[in-house]
Design an enzyme around this catalytic site. Sequence first.
Site, PDB file in Angstrom:
ATOM      1  N   ASN A  87       6.600   1.660  78.166  1.00 28.53           N
ATOM      2  CA  ASN A  87       7.781   2.027  78.953  1.00 28.53           C
ATOM      3  C   ASN A  87       7.335   2.104  80.408  1.00 28.53           C
ATOM      4  O   ASN A  87       6.692   3.066  80.816  1.00 28.53           O
ATOM      5  CB  ASN A  87       8.320   3.389  78.468  1.00 28.53           C
ATOM      6  CG  ASN A  87       9.470   3.888  79.323  1.00 28.53           C
ATOM      7  OD1 ASN A  87      10.008   3.148  80.150  1.00 28.53           O
ATOM      8  ND2 ASN A  87       9.848   5.146  79.137  1.00 28.53           N
ATOM      9  N   LYS A  97       9.143   2.376  83.044  1.00 23.52           N
ATOM     10  CA  LYS A  97      10.015   3.229  83.889  1.00 23.52           C
ATOM     11  C   LYS A  97      10.323   2.536  85.220  1.00 23.52           C
ATOM     12  O   LYS A  97      10.462   1.308  85.252  1.00 23.52           O
ATOM     13  CB  LYS A  97       9.367   4.598  84.093  1.00 23.52           C
ATOM     14  CG  LYS A  97       8.926   5.244  82.777  1.00 23.52           C
ATOM     15  CD  LYS A  97       8.576   6.688  82.938  1.00 23.52           C
ATOM     16  CE  LYS A  97       8.016   7.224  81.630  1.00 23.52           C
ATOM     17  NZ  LYS A  97       7.828   8.655  81.622  1.00 23.52           N
ATOM     18  N   HIS A 120      16.174   8.361  76.197  1.00 17.60           N
ATOM     19  CA  HIS A 120      14.914   8.924  76.694  1.00 17.60           C
ATOM     20  C   HIS A 120      15.212  10.265  77.366  1.00 17.60           C
ATOM     21  O   HIS A 120      16.265  10.430  77.992  1.00 17.60           O
ATOM     22  CB  HIS A 120      14.269   7.944  77.680  1.00 17.60           C
ATOM     23  CG  HIS A 120      12.876   8.321  78.064  1.00 17.60           C
ATOM     24  ND1 HIS A 120      12.608   9.324  78.973  1.00 17.60           N
ATOM     25  CD2 HIS A 120      11.675   7.853  77.649  1.00 17.60           C
ATOM     26  CE1 HIS A 120      11.295   9.440  79.098  1.00 17.60           C
ATOM     27  NE2 HIS A 120      10.710   8.560  78.305  1.00 17.60           N
ATOM     28  N   GLU A 157      14.243  11.523  80.029  1.00 20.32           N
ATOM     29  CA  GLU A 157      14.553  11.417  81.468  1.00 20.32           C
ATOM     30  C   GLU A 157      16.012  11.044  81.672  1.00 20.32           C
ATOM     31  O   GLU A 157      16.647  11.491  82.629  1.00 20.32           O
ATOM     32  CB  GLU A 157      13.604  10.402  82.133  1.00 20.32           C
ATOM     33  CG  GLU A 157      12.205  10.986  82.272  1.00 20.32           C
ATOM     34  CD  GLU A 157      11.082   9.959  82.321  1.00 20.32           C
ATOM     35  OE1 GLU A 157      11.366   8.764  82.497  1.00 20.32           O
ATOM     36  OE2 GLU A 157       9.916  10.373  82.174  1.00 20.32           O
ATOM     37  N   GLU A 167       9.190  12.376  71.158  1.00 26.94           N
ATOM     38  CA  GLU A 167       8.556  12.576  72.456  1.00 26.94           C
ATOM     39  C   GLU A 167       8.830  13.987  72.962  1.00 26.94           C
ATOM     40  O   GLU A 167       9.878  14.231  73.599  1.00 26.94           O
ATOM     41  CB  GLU A 167       9.131  11.590  73.482  1.00 26.94           C
ATOM     42  CG  GLU A 167       8.932  10.140  73.160  1.00 26.94           C
ATOM     43  CD  GLU A 167       8.945   9.273  74.423  1.00 26.94           C
ATOM     44  OE1 GLU A 167       7.952   8.587  74.640  1.00 26.94           O
ATOM     45  OE2 GLU A 167       9.918   9.346  75.193  1.00 26.94           O
ATOM     46  N   GLY A 227       4.008  12.703  80.470  1.00 26.15           N
ATOM     47  CA  GLY A 227       3.379  12.669  81.791  1.00 26.15           C
ATOM     48  C   GLY A 227       2.564  13.901  82.141  1.00 26.15           C
ATOM     49  O   GLY A 227       2.129  14.056  83.282  1.00 26.15           O
ATOM     50  N   SER A 271       1.986  11.286  76.844  1.00 22.27           N
ATOM     51  CA  SER A 271       0.591  11.363  77.271  1.00 22.27           C
ATOM     52  C   SER A 271      -0.402  10.673  76.333  1.00 22.27           C
ATOM     53  O   SER A 271      -1.552  11.111  76.205  1.00 22.27           O
ATOM     54  CB  SER A 271       0.171  12.827  77.493  1.00 22.27           C
ATOM     55  OG  SER A 271       0.905  13.382  78.566  1.00 22.27           O
TER      56      SER A 271
HETATM   57  C1  PEP Z   1       7.546   8.216  78.074  1.00 15.27           C
HETATM   58  O1  PEP Z   1       8.075   8.597  79.108  1.00 15.27           O
HETATM   59  O2  PEP Z   1       8.184   7.590  77.215  1.00 15.27           O
HETATM   60  C2  PEP Z   1       6.131   8.520  77.915  1.00 15.27           C
HETATM   61  C3  PEP Z   1       5.640   8.507  76.708  1.00 15.27           C
HETATM   62  O3  PEP Z   1       5.418   8.783  79.057  1.00 15.27           O
HETATM   63  P1  PEP Z   1       3.855   9.152  79.176  1.00 15.27           P
HETATM   64  O4  PEP Z   1       3.115   8.267  78.236  1.00 15.27           O
HETATM   65  O5  PEP Z   1       3.534   8.883  80.612  1.00 15.27           O
HETATM   66  O6  PEP Z   1       3.729  10.590  78.825  1.00 15.27           O
END
Ligand code: PEP
Length: 250
Positions: free
Chosen positions: A8, A10, A94, A96, A164, A170, A208
């Site tokens: 992803n 973003k 997601h 976000e 998630e 992040g 992460s």
């Molecule tokens: C995400 O936003 O889908 C995600 C998994 O981000 P990160 O791997 O940066 O935590």
Amino acid sequence: MSLCLVANWKLNGSKEFNHQWALEFFKNFNGQNFSSIGIAPASIYIDHLKKVIADKSIKIGAQNIDLVETGPRTGEISASMIKDLGCEFSIIGHSERRILFHETNQIICHKLIQANNNFVVPILCVGESMQEKQDNTTFKVIEQQIIGALKDASELSAIIIAYEPVWAIGSGKIPNPKEINSMHEMIKDVVQSRFPKIGLESVLYGGSVNLENASCLFEQKNIDGALIGGSSLDGKEFALIANVFNDLRV
Ligand code: PEP
């Protein structure tokens, strides 16, 4: 084969980024199974990335789609449009988008239906906040997100769910892999028992994921793969994570 590792990207990227990323990825990936890998660039770069990836069977998808097919909705992109560009999947709901763009389960449900109508596999994201974790309501929250999103979309031919935890995205922190494994088992249980007509392909973990923690995650039976944000921006690291997955699971 279903998608196992999804990048992803973003709000990152450029045409130059696509070229560099592909160079690094193909130099370091030592598997053959390209079709289990997906990339979700910013929609404006889908077409370009498809050309850069060329004949490899890596799947390209979108990070979001609109909840309707067409109409006066300035700035939106529909499931049929991404399908037209050759996308095979879209991330939907997601955290976000839930937080920054106020997406509700109802909106997410419409998006799932749009994806399904256009033969785009939705990757439905669910996850608890830190507060919900501290309140010990993680299980309930995830169950409600799944039921809320699927209750009016109970005949989707295919879906992938990405667990998630919002606090893991992040942050460099991940839950105990065994806890993730139990959560995935519960997610599979909820979908299969409540929505027997939905084709659940897999449950991915996101939050992460990096080269250091990849093997302890992929050792877990119910973790079918990962949705990866930050670490997926580095073509080499993403390739090395994919190699770890292949060594353990393929
Ligand atoms: C995400 O936003 O889908 C995600 C998994 O981000 P990160 O791997 O940066 O935590």
